[in-house]
Design a protein around this motif. Structure first.
Motif, PDB file in Angstrom:
ATOM      1  N   PHE A 108       0.653  -1.213  -0.063  1.00  0.00           N
ATOM      2  CA  PHE A 108       0.101   0.040   0.098  1.00  0.00           C
ATOM      3  C   PHE A 108       0.817   1.271   0.119  1.00  0.00           C
ATOM      4  CE2 PHE A 108      -1.943   3.363   2.188  1.00  0.00           C
ATOM      5  CZ  PHE A 108      -3.308   3.615   1.579  1.00  0.00           C
ATOM      6  N   GLU A 109       1.960   1.301   0.748  1.00  0.00           N
ATOM      7  CA  GLU A 109       2.641   2.387   0.927  1.00  0.00           C
ATOM      8  C   GLU A 109       3.573   2.820  -0.508  1.00  0.00           C
ATOM      9  OE1 GLU A 109       5.018   1.490   4.268  1.00  0.00           O
ATOM     10  OE2 GLU A 109       3.416   2.319   5.841  1.00  0.00           O
ATOM     11  N   ALA A 110       4.042   1.624  -0.998  1.00  0.00           N
ATOM     12  CA  ALA A 110       4.436   1.893  -2.257  1.00  0.00           C
ATOM     13  C   ALA A 110       3.896   2.248  -3.588  1.00  0.00           C
ATOM     14  CB  ALA A 110       5.212   0.402  -2.602  1.00  0.00           C
ATOM     15  N   ARG A 111       2.558   1.711  -3.475  1.00  0.00           N
ATOM     16  CA  ARG A 111       1.278   2.365  -4.334  1.00  0.00           C
ATOM     17  C   ARG A 111       1.207   3.698  -4.096  1.00  0.00           C
ATOM     18  NH1 ARG A 111      -1.794   0.618  -8.373  1.00  0.00           N
ATOM     19  NH2 ARG A 111       0.041  -0.791  -8.871  1.00  0.00           N
TER      20      ARG A 111
ATOM     21  N   ARG B   6      -9.167  12.756  -3.903  1.00  0.00           N
ATOM     22  CA  ARG B   6     -10.323  12.244  -3.123  1.00  0.00           C
ATOM     23  C   ARG B   6     -10.056  10.919  -2.820  1.00  0.00           C
ATOM     24  NH1 ARG B   6     -13.959  13.946  -5.871  1.00  0.00           N
ATOM     25  NH2 ARG B   6     -14.505  12.141  -7.064  1.00  0.00           N
ATOM     26  N   GLN B   7      -9.825  10.063  -3.872  1.00  0.00           N
ATOM     27  CA  GLN B   7      -9.521   8.581  -3.823  1.00  0.00           C
ATOM     28  C   GLN B   7      -8.328   8.419  -2.724  1.00  0.00           C
ATOM     29  OE1 GLN B   7      -9.960   6.810  -7.736  1.00  0.00           O
ATOM     30  NE2 GLN B   7     -11.195   8.401  -8.071  1.00  0.00           N
ATOM     31  N   ILE B   8      -7.466   9.255  -2.944  1.00  0.00           N
ATOM     32  CA  ILE B   8      -5.970   8.838  -2.255  1.00  0.00           C
ATOM     33  C   ILE B   8      -6.294   9.133  -0.513  1.00  0.00           C
ATOM     34  CG2 ILE B   8      -4.011  10.031  -1.393  1.00  0.00           C
ATOM     35  CD1 ILE B   8      -3.300  10.311  -4.448  1.00  0.00           C
ATOM     36  N   GLY B   9      -7.145  10.224  -0.321  1.00  0.00           N
ATOM     37  CA  GLY B   9      -7.358  10.397   0.941  1.00  0.00           C
ATOM     38  C   GLY B   9      -8.384   9.514   1.403  1.00  0.00           C
ATOM     39  N   GLU B  10      -9.449   8.872   0.923  1.00  0.00           N
ATOM     40  CA  GLU B  10     -10.290   7.845   1.109  1.00  0.00           C
ATOM     41  C   GLU B  10      -9.424   6.421   1.522  1.00  0.00           C
ATOM     42  OE1 GLU B  10     -13.963   5.172  -0.635  1.00  0.00           O
ATOM     43  OE2 GLU B  10     -13.323   6.837  -1.717  1.00  0.00           O
TER      44      GLU B  10
ATOM     45  N   GLU C  24      -5.534  -3.927   3.042  1.00  0.00           N
ATOM     46  CA  GLU C  24      -5.850  -4.803   1.912  1.00  0.00           C
ATOM     47  C   GLU C  24      -7.145  -4.247   1.335  1.00  0.00           C
ATOM     48  OE1 GLU C  24      -6.495  -9.427   0.770  1.00  0.00           O
ATOM     49  OE2 GLU C  24      -6.361  -9.031   2.871  1.00  0.00           O
ATOM     50  N   ASP C  25      -7.922  -3.499   2.216  1.00  0.00           N
ATOM     51  CA  ASP C  25      -9.341  -3.016   1.751  1.00  0.00           C
ATOM     52  C   ASP C  25      -9.121  -1.686   1.041  1.00  0.00           C
ATOM     53  OD1 ASP C  25     -10.895  -5.047   2.879  1.00  0.00           O
ATOM     54  OD2 ASP C  25     -11.116  -4.155   4.832  1.00  0.00           O
ATOM     55  N   ALA C  26      -8.058  -0.953   1.508  1.00  0.00           N
ATOM     56  CA  ALA C  26      -7.547   0.287   0.986  1.00  0.00           C
ATOM     57  C   ALA C  26      -7.033   0.235  -0.451  1.00  0.00           C
ATOM     58  CB  ALA C  26      -6.737   1.208   1.853  1.00  0.00           C
ATOM     59  N   ARG C  27      -6.501  -1.070  -0.827  1.00  0.00           N
ATOM     60  CA  ARG C  27      -5.653  -1.031  -1.895  1.00  0.00           C
ATOM     61  C   ARG C  27      -6.451  -0.571  -3.237  1.00  0.00           C
ATOM     62  NH1 ARG C  27      -0.804  -3.116  -3.638  1.00  0.00           N
ATOM     63  NH2 ARG C  27      -0.605  -2.602  -6.015  1.00  0.00           N
ATOM     64  N   PRO C  28      -7.678  -1.503  -3.428  1.00  0.00           N
ATOM     65  CA  PRO C  28      -8.460  -1.063  -4.503  1.00  0.00           C
ATOM     66  C   PRO C  28      -8.811   0.317  -4.777  1.00  0.00           C
ATOM     67  CG  PRO C  28      -9.608  -2.974  -3.314  1.00  0.00           C
ATOM     68  CD  PRO C  28      -8.344  -2.333  -2.326  1.00  0.00           C
ATOM     69  N   VAL C  29      -9.105   1.116  -3.649  1.00  0.00           N
ATOM     70  CA  VAL C  29      -9.540   2.494  -3.984  1.00  0.00           C
ATOM     71  C   VAL C  29      -8.199   3.365  -4.200  1.00  0.00           C
ATOM     72  CG1 VAL C  29     -10.225   4.522  -2.404  1.00  0.00           C
ATOM     73  CG2 VAL C  29     -11.047   2.315  -1.842  1.00  0.00           C
ATOM     74  N   LEU C  30      -6.948   2.739  -3.710  1.00  0.00           N
ATOM     75  CA  LEU C  30      -5.739   3.490  -4.145  1.00  0.00           C
ATOM     76  C   LEU C  30      -5.331   3.083  -5.723  1.00  0.00           C
ATOM     77  CD1 LEU C  30      -3.619   5.485  -3.021  1.00  0.00           C
ATOM     78  CD2 LEU C  30      -2.430   3.439  -2.182  1.00  0.00           C
TER      79      LEU C  30
ATOM     80  N   LEU D 114      -4.432   4.442 -11.202  1.00  0.00           N
ATOM     81  CA  LEU D 114      -4.949   4.252 -12.496  1.00  0.00           C
ATOM     82  C   LEU D 114      -5.565   5.686 -13.099  1.00  0.00           C
ATOM     83  CD1 LEU D 114      -5.987   0.691 -12.464  1.00  0.00           C
ATOM     84  CD2 LEU D 114      -3.923   1.340 -13.578  1.00  0.00           C
ATOM     85  N   THR D 115      -6.210   6.298 -12.434  1.00  0.00           N
ATOM     86  CA  THR D 115      -6.971   7.509 -12.864  1.00  0.00           C
ATOM     87  C   THR D 115      -5.733   8.404 -13.242  1.00  0.00           C
ATOM     88  OG1 THR D 115      -9.116   7.010 -11.615  1.00  0.00           O
ATOM     89  CG2 THR D 115      -8.742   9.224 -12.473  1.00  0.00           C
ATOM     90  N   ALA D 116      -4.877   8.769 -12.236  1.00  0.00           N
ATOM     91  CA  ALA D 116      -3.748   9.634 -12.736  1.00  0.00           C
ATOM     92  C   ALA D 116      -2.926   9.204 -14.143  1.00  0.00           C
ATOM     93  CB  ALA D 116      -2.986   9.700 -11.527  1.00  0.00           C
ATOM     94  N   ARG D 117      -2.816   7.740 -14.136  1.00  0.00           N
ATOM     95  CA  ARG D 117      -2.133   7.258 -15.117  1.00  0.00           C
ATOM     96  C   ARG D 117      -2.778   7.683 -16.730  1.00  0.00           C
ATOM     97  NH1 ARG D 117       1.193   1.896 -15.813  1.00  0.00           N
ATOM     98  NH2 ARG D 117       1.480   3.019 -17.773  1.00  0.00           N
ATOM     99  N   VAL D 118      -3.890   7.419 -16.562  1.00  0.00           N
ATOM    100  CA  VAL D 118      -4.674   7.484 -17.864  1.00  0.00           C
ATOM    101  C   VAL D 118      -4.859   8.900 -18.207  1.00  0.00           C
ATOM    102  CG1 VAL D 118      -5.831   5.318 -17.607  1.00  0.00           C
ATOM    103  CG2 VAL D 118      -7.046   7.292 -16.739  1.00  0.00           C
ATOM    104  N   SER D 119      -4.958   9.828 -17.347  1.00  0.00           N
ATOM    105  CA  SER D 119      -5.347  11.312 -17.235  1.00  0.00           C
ATOM    106  C   SER D 119      -4.148  12.035 -17.925  1.00  0.00           C
ATOM    107  CB  SER D 119      -5.535  11.981 -15.959  1.00  0.00           C
ATOM    108  OG  SER D 119      -5.606  13.274 -16.110  1.00  0.00           O
TER     109      SER D 119
END
Length: 289
Positions: free
Chosen positions: A121-124, A157-161, A172-178, A183-188
């Motif tokens: 999580f911290e790496a991502r 907002r997603q990073i904060g969540e 583990e639950d936080a990882r999909p949100v992150l 991915l949103t940042a990459r495609v943007s």
């Protein structure tokens, strides 16, 4: 007498100013040379070092993602240098994770799964923050369109969540949100950089290399759609027409590439990715396109 007395002082001051300007120019030129050398060396490390080769052959997703992120930020550094933003290029190079960072992801898993989830999580999170900073910089550079601003707010907002969930020890639950933020940042970024002829000409030595880049860009958009659908099954019907068309175009592109016509494959991949952008927007994320 006074005029004669002051004239040498004026000449001395002028000479001193010229000398200082020469030193400043020389220092700036030297700094640019250093950053250019760093751009080349970091590019070599990312693309052809032993660590990069090991990551390519590993099949380990975490290692490849870290290398892909370094590759994307390296492209931003090249673009910044081409725009004479030497300081910006240097800062971006500082953010590039070396392939060895990805190679560490090939190590044996920790005995305690919770520690591994936390570390991942911290790496991502670090990668997501770096991409968000790049996305915000490009948004300003290109005039801050509403779509790009909306995307930046969504990423923040997603990073904060994700951080709020992780603070409860639920990495583990936080990882999909992150992952969605990452991915949103990459495609943007990729959407805003698409069509930038200067960046493209600097980075692609052949149509085959450009085709490979477009495959990676298409894959990134497809991964974001998978993450979106994991959270929002109800969005699938609205996204289906776009994803189906994108898949058909991708198949055509791969068929053209097999024949050796990479130029045609590139055009088809760009069309496919545009359909994926439409699908992502229909899923509630308004990325530039």
């Amino acid at each position: 007498m006074n005029a004669r007395r002051h004239r040498p002082n004026l000449v001395s001051r002028l000479f001193a100013a010229v000398v200082l300007a020469s030193f400043a120019f020389g220092a700036a030129a030297q700094e640019r040379d250093q950053v250019e050398r760093r751009v080349q060396s970091v590019g070599t490390l990312i693309e052809s070092s032993s660590a990069a080769q090991q990551i390519d052959g590993s099949g380990v997703a975490a290692a490849r993602e870290r290398r892909d992120n370094a590759r994307l930020i390296h492209r931003e550094a090249v673009a910044a240098l081409a725009a004479n933003d030497v300081a910006g290029a240097s800062k971006l190079l500082d953010q590039c994770r070396a392939p060895d960072d990805g190679r560490r992801a090939l190590a044996k898993p920790e005995q305690v799964a919770g520690e591994k989830h936390k570390r991942d999580f911290e790496a991502r999170l670090e990668s997501a923050r770096a991409l968000l900073a790049a996305q915000q910089r490009i948004t300003q550079e290109k005039g801050a369109t509403k779509e790009a601003q909306d995307a930046a707010r969504s990423i923040e907002r997603q990073i904060g969540e994700a951080q709020a969930i992780a603070a409860q020890g639920r990495h583990e639950d936080a990882r999909p949100v992150l992952d969605r933020a990452y991915l949103t940042a990459r495609v943007s970024i990729e959407s805003m950089r698409r069509g930038d002829t200067l960046v493209r000409s600097l980075n692609f030595a052949s149509k085959r290399e450009e085709y490979d880049y477009e495959i990676d860009r298409n894959d990134t958009h497809a991964m974001l759609i998978k993450v979106l659908l994991a959270d929002r099954k109800d969005a699938a019907p609205a996204m289906a027409p776009f994803t189906d068309k994108a898949a058909a175009l991708r198949s055509e592109a791969e068929a053209q590439a097999k024949k050796g016509d990479h130029a045609a494959g590139i055009r088809l991949l760009e069309d496919s990715t545009r359909e994926l952008v439409r699908a992502i927007r229909s899923g509630g994320i308004y990325i530039p396109g």
